[in-house]
Design a protein around this motif. Structure first.
Motif, PDB file in Angstrom:
ATOM      1  N   GLY A  97       5.705 -13.075 -13.278  1.00  0.00           N
ATOM      2  CA  GLY A  97       6.679 -12.610 -12.309  1.00  0.00           C
ATOM      3  C   GLY A  97       7.605 -13.705 -11.818  1.00  0.00           C
ATOM      4  N   ILE A  98       8.633 -13.278 -11.091  1.00  0.00           N
ATOM      5  CA  ILE A  98       9.615 -14.170 -10.486  1.00  0.00           C
ATOM      6  C   ILE A  98       9.828 -13.743  -9.041  1.00  0.00           C
ATOM      7  N   VAL A  99       9.864 -14.711  -8.139  1.00  0.00           N
ATOM      8  CA  VAL A  99      10.253 -14.453  -6.752  1.00  0.00           C
ATOM      9  C   VAL A  99      11.644 -15.051  -6.555  1.00  0.00           C
ATOM     10  N   MET A 100      12.560 -14.246  -6.033  1.00  0.00           N
ATOM     11  CA  MET A 100      13.926 -14.698  -5.805  1.00  0.00           C
ATOM     12  C   MET A 100      14.445 -14.145  -4.489  1.00  0.00           C
ATOM     13  N   GLU A 101      15.557 -14.700  -4.051  1.00  0.00           N
ATOM     14  CA  GLU A 101      16.132 -14.234  -2.794  1.00  0.00           C
ATOM     15  C   GLU A 101      16.633 -12.793  -2.941  1.00  0.00           C
ATOM     16  N   ARG A 102      16.582 -12.064  -1.834  1.00  0.00           N
ATOM     17  CA  ARG A 102      17.119 -10.705  -1.803  1.00  0.00           C
ATOM     18  C   ARG A 102      18.544 -10.752  -1.288  1.00  0.00           C
ATOM     19  N   ILE A 103      19.456 -10.231  -2.068  1.00  0.00           N
ATOM     20  CA  ILE A 103      20.875 -10.264  -1.737  1.00  0.00           C
ATOM     21  C   ILE A 103      21.308  -8.884  -1.259  1.00  0.00           C
ATOM     22  N   GLU A 104      22.006  -8.867  -0.141  1.00  0.00           N
ATOM     23  CA  GLU A 104      22.464  -7.604   0.419  1.00  0.00           C
ATOM     24  C   GLU A 104      23.623  -7.050  -0.399  1.00  0.00           C
ATOM     25  N   GLY A 105      23.663  -5.751  -0.495  1.00  0.00           N
ATOM     26  CA  GLY A 105      24.719  -5.081  -1.238  1.00  0.00           C
ATOM     27  C   GLY A 105      24.186  -3.818  -1.867  1.00  0.00           C
ATOM     28  N   GLU A 106      25.041  -3.143  -2.606  1.00  0.00           N
ATOM     29  CA  GLU A 106      24.665  -1.871  -3.238  1.00  0.00           C
ATOM     30  C   GLU A 106      24.258  -2.100  -4.682  1.00  0.00           C
ATOM     31  N   THR A 107      23.153  -1.472  -5.082  1.00  0.00           N
ATOM     32  CA  THR A 107      22.705  -1.553  -6.473  1.00  0.00           C
ATOM     33  C   THR A 107      22.763  -0.209  -7.185  1.00  0.00           C
ATOM     34  N   LEU A 108      22.778   0.876  -6.440  1.00  0.00           N
ATOM     35  CA  LEU A 108      22.767   2.193  -7.066  1.00  0.00           C
ATOM     36  C   LEU A 108      24.123   2.480  -7.697  1.00  0.00           C
ATOM     37  N   ALA A 109      24.108   2.764  -8.981  1.00  0.00           N
ATOM     38  CA  ALA A 109      25.355   2.903  -9.728  1.00  0.00           C
ATOM     39  C   ALA A 109      26.239   4.018  -9.187  1.00  0.00           C
ATOM     40  N   ARG A 110      25.652   5.149  -8.885  1.00  0.00           N
ATOM     41  CA  ARG A 110      26.474   6.283  -8.448  1.00  0.00           C
ATOM     42  C   ARG A 110      27.140   5.996  -7.105  1.00  0.00           C
ATOM     43  N   ARG A 111      26.487   5.248  -6.240  1.00  0.00           N
ATOM     44  CA  ARG A 111      27.131   4.875  -4.986  1.00  0.00           C
ATOM     45  C   ARG A 111      28.249   3.869  -5.221  1.00  0.00           C
ATOM     46  N   ILE A 112      28.018   2.923  -6.112  1.00  0.00           N
ATOM     47  CA  ILE A 112      29.059   1.950  -6.425  1.00  0.00           C
ATOM     48  C   ILE A 112      30.306   2.659  -6.951  1.00  0.00           C
ATOM     49  N   LEU A 113      30.105   3.711  -7.725  1.00  0.00           N
ATOM     50  CA  LEU A 113      31.228   4.404  -8.346  1.00  0.00           C
ATOM     51  C   LEU A 113      31.906   5.412  -7.424  1.00  0.00           C
ATOM     52  N   ASP A 115      31.265   5.589  -3.541  1.00  0.00           N
ATOM     53  CA  ASP A 115      31.334   5.292  -2.112  1.00  0.00           C
ATOM     54  C   ASP A 115      32.742   4.818  -1.740  1.00  0.00           C
ATOM     55  N   GLU A 116      33.310   5.450  -0.730  1.00  0.00           N
ATOM     56  CA  GLU A 116      34.679   5.121  -0.329  1.00  0.00           C
ATOM     57  C   GLU A 116      34.795   3.672   0.127  1.00  0.00           C
ATOM     58  N   LYS A 117      33.764   3.146   0.793  1.00  0.00           N
ATOM     59  CA  LYS A 117      33.861   1.770   1.291  1.00  0.00           C
ATOM     60  C   LYS A 117      33.872   0.740   0.165  1.00  0.00           C
ATOM     61  N   LEU A 118      33.517   1.162  -1.058  1.00  0.00           N
ATOM     62  CA  LEU A 118      33.528   0.251  -2.206  1.00  0.00           C
ATOM     63  C   LEU A 118      34.745   0.469  -3.099  1.00  0.00           C
ATOM     64  N   ARG A 119      35.734   1.206  -2.603  1.00  0.00           N
ATOM     65  CA  ARG A 119      36.935   1.472  -3.398  1.00  0.00           C
ATOM     66  C   ARG A 119      37.614   0.171  -3.838  1.00  0.00           C
ATOM     67  N   ASP A 120      37.814  -0.754  -2.907  1.00  0.00           N
ATOM     68  CA  ASP A 120      38.461  -2.017  -3.254  1.00  0.00           C
ATOM     69  C   ASP A 120      37.616  -2.816  -4.239  1.00  0.00           C
ATOM     70  N   ALA A 121      36.305  -2.768  -4.071  1.00  0.00           N
ATOM     71  CA  ALA A 121      35.426  -3.492  -4.999  1.00  0.00           C
ATOM     72  C   ALA A 121      35.581  -2.948  -6.415  1.00  0.00           C
ATOM     73  N   ARG A 122      35.674  -1.636  -6.560  1.00  0.00           N
ATOM     74  CA  ARG A 122      35.825  -1.040  -7.887  1.00  0.00           C
ATOM     75  C   ARG A 122      37.107  -1.505  -8.576  1.00  0.00           C
ATOM     76  N   SER A 123      38.133  -1.748  -7.778  1.00  0.00           N
ATOM     77  CA  SER A 123      39.416  -2.141  -8.368  1.00  0.00           C
ATOM     78  C   SER A 123      39.368  -3.539  -8.988  1.00  0.00           C
ATOM     79  N   VAL A 124      38.413  -4.363  -8.571  1.00  0.00           N
ATOM     80  CA  VAL A 124      38.321  -5.733  -9.102  1.00  0.00           C
ATOM     81  C   VAL A 124      37.056  -5.954  -9.924  1.00  0.00           C
ATOM     82  N   LEU A 125      36.219  -4.945 -10.040  1.00  0.00           N
ATOM     83  CA  LEU A 125      34.907  -5.152 -10.647  1.00  0.00           C
ATOM     84  C   LEU A 125      34.995  -5.462 -12.136  1.00  0.00           C
TER      85      LEU A 125
END
Length: 500
Positions: A97-113, A115-125
């Motif tokens: 196993g590996i232990v690593m830091e937990r980074i805040e943000g969205e991981t669920l693909a359908r929400r990334i695609l 979610d209105e608050k991620l509209r700007d993120a999608r434009s640069v992804l």
């Protein structure tokens, strides 16, 4: 596990108290656990443990390789989580196993695609992804050596032969890949699973790239093509992960120092990636069928093979494939004007007609279909709303499996009869025989009929496994940018432009 984590982390963090330990949903091959580690001074570290399932250990050394690549990527300034601890031994975490830091943000693909608050993120992804991959592929492989390296197409062939789950459509795709293969580039570190589901995204764009278990040495275009595979668009239309265009991805990749890649080259790797995903689906369901890891999720993945078969046909022969869909859209047993399209068929038996004749027979009512429906309703209406995380996720998977079985009970017998007739008319006795004949170069004088036969079989499978997949969007490449679609030299040429 809390005690084991506390002991394992003491050399790097000192004495810590472990809390909020829970397993996250998803992940068919690795387990992911989220937890907090509180140090003596009260400071809180939000962490994640990724480990092999204790009953199904991974390939020896894989976890260490993943950790080396994460550390090298961080050193190169790429968006990855910090690694605190890794072990290829089962002593620390019950498995490697590996232990690593937990980074805040969205991981669920359908929400990334969506979610209105991620509209700007999608434009640069797409640009973020191109830049990340250029940075990764620029890292000297010797920094993380040793990494495995193998001819990817030969590996697919070896995998399919070992699984012994013949697919005529896969054989057709392999022949095309073999005859249209672009020249190889210099080898680079290839992430191996670079796509939505393995990204952390926030309002500004890409925060981190996760899940490096498939990292290897290879052609850097493999990562680019994998990101374009339709499965990783999660129902969205844009060809790059559901959020961008191929042109933007390639432009950002080259601008950040990556080698120039043509749309034709990218297309080959997209076809390869689609075939590879199908082989992975087979591999994962084989783990269930063999008893190595019994899992309703792994069992269900096996029925996703027909999705990749359909995608391959659309990529390689879109015109013939879509024509086959039009011809097969109406059930053969129903009058054309009154029958619904296949993708619209609904199996709703929750409200039997009051005029329905009593069901007589040895078992009476409830019928097998009605019993399955009752279990599905229990899962969706009681289990899923009252659970969360991994249990809720698998309840949803189980509900989908039951719905699939319901459709097969209704549609399967007639489909089997029709398919047997079609195969006999084509001169073969089974799917296995058809696959073997395609592999050996057969049917070169009857290409269109072969494609129609392949498409008809895949459509029947999709109608049971996931009929709504036929309604998902298709994004085509410009015809002037496409590679040759000529089949192997024994076949007549094809002028159909690839699609998707």
């Amino acid at each position: 596990m809390s005690a084991a984590l506390s002991v394992a982390l003491e050399p790097s963090l000192g004495a810590v108290a472990i809390s909020e330990l829970r397993r996250l949903s998803g992940g068919a091959s690795r387990e992911t656990w989220s937890f907090d580690a509180t140090q003596d001074d009260g400071s809180l570290r939000q962490l994640v443990l990724r480990r092999d399932p204790p009953t199904r250990p991974g390939w020896p050394g894989t976890m260490g390789t993943e950790a080396r690549c994460l550390r090298a990527s961080a050193q190169a300034g790429l968006a990855v989580p910090q690694v605190l601890l890794d072990s290829d031994s089962p002593d620390l975490f019950g498995s490697a196993g590996i232990v690593m830091e937990r980074i805040e943000g969205e991981t669920l693909a359908r929400r990334i695609l969506r979610d209105e608050k991620l509209r700007d993120a999608r434009s640069v992804l797409a640009a973020d992804c191109g830049a990340f991959l250029a940075g990764l592929h620029a890292i000297d492989p010797q920094v993380v050596a040793p990494l495995q390296s193998a001819d990817p197409l030969k590996q697919i062939r070896l995998t399919l032969d070992a699984l012994d789950m013949p697919s005529p459509t896969f054989e057709f795709a392999i022949r095309w890949l073999e005859s249209n293969r672009p020249q190889t580039l210099s080898t680079a570190i290839v992430h191996g699973d670079f796509r939505l589901g393995n990204f952390i995204v926030d309002e500004e764009g890409l925060r981190a790239v996760l899940d490096w278990e498939l990292v290897h040495l290879g052609d850097p275009r493999e990562d680019l093509g994998w990101l374009c595979v339709k499965a990783w668009r999660f129902g969205a239309a844009d060809p790059v992960g559901g959020f961008g265009t191929r042109e933007n991805l390639l432009a950002a990749y080259q601008a950040a120092g990556g080698a120039p890649v043509s749309l034709a080259e990218l297309h080959w790797w997209e076809v390869f990636g689609t075939l590879r995903w199908g082989a992975i689906c087979m591999t994962q369901t084989h783990a269930h069928l063999s008893g190595l890891l019994r899992s309703v999720e792994l069992a269900a993945i096996g029925r996703r093979v027909c999705e990749t078969e359909w995608d391959l046909l659309l990529l390689l022969e879109p015109v013939v494939t879509t024509e086959a869909l039009s011809k097969s859209a109406l059930p053969k047993s129903a009058p054309p004007k009154s029958a619904p399209p296949k993708s619209a068929i609904q199996l709703d038996q929750s409200q039997p007609s009051p005029n329905q004749a009593p069901i007589e027979g040895l078992h009476g009512r409830p019928t097998a279909e009605e019993l399955l429906q009752a279990v599905r309703e229990f899962l969706t209406e009681q289990v899923m709303p009252s659970t969360e995380g991994n249990l809720s996720f698998h309840a949803r998977v189980a509900s989908n499996v039951i719905a699939m079985v319901e459709r097969e009970l209704v549609l399967g017998p007639q489909q089997d009869q029709q398919r047997a007739t079609s195969l006999r008319e084509f001169g073969v006795g089974s799917e296995r025989e058809l696959a073997a004949s395609i592999r050996s170069g057969g049917f070169s004088d009857n290409r269109v009929a072969l494609l129609e036969l392949l498409a008809d079989g895949v459509l029947s499978s999709l109608l049971v496994a996931r009929p709504t997949y036929l309604d998902s969007p298709i994004t085509a490449l410009p015809s002037t940018a496409l590679p040759s679609t000529d089949p192997p030299s024994t076949d007549p040429p094809s002028t159909d432009p690839p699609s998707q």
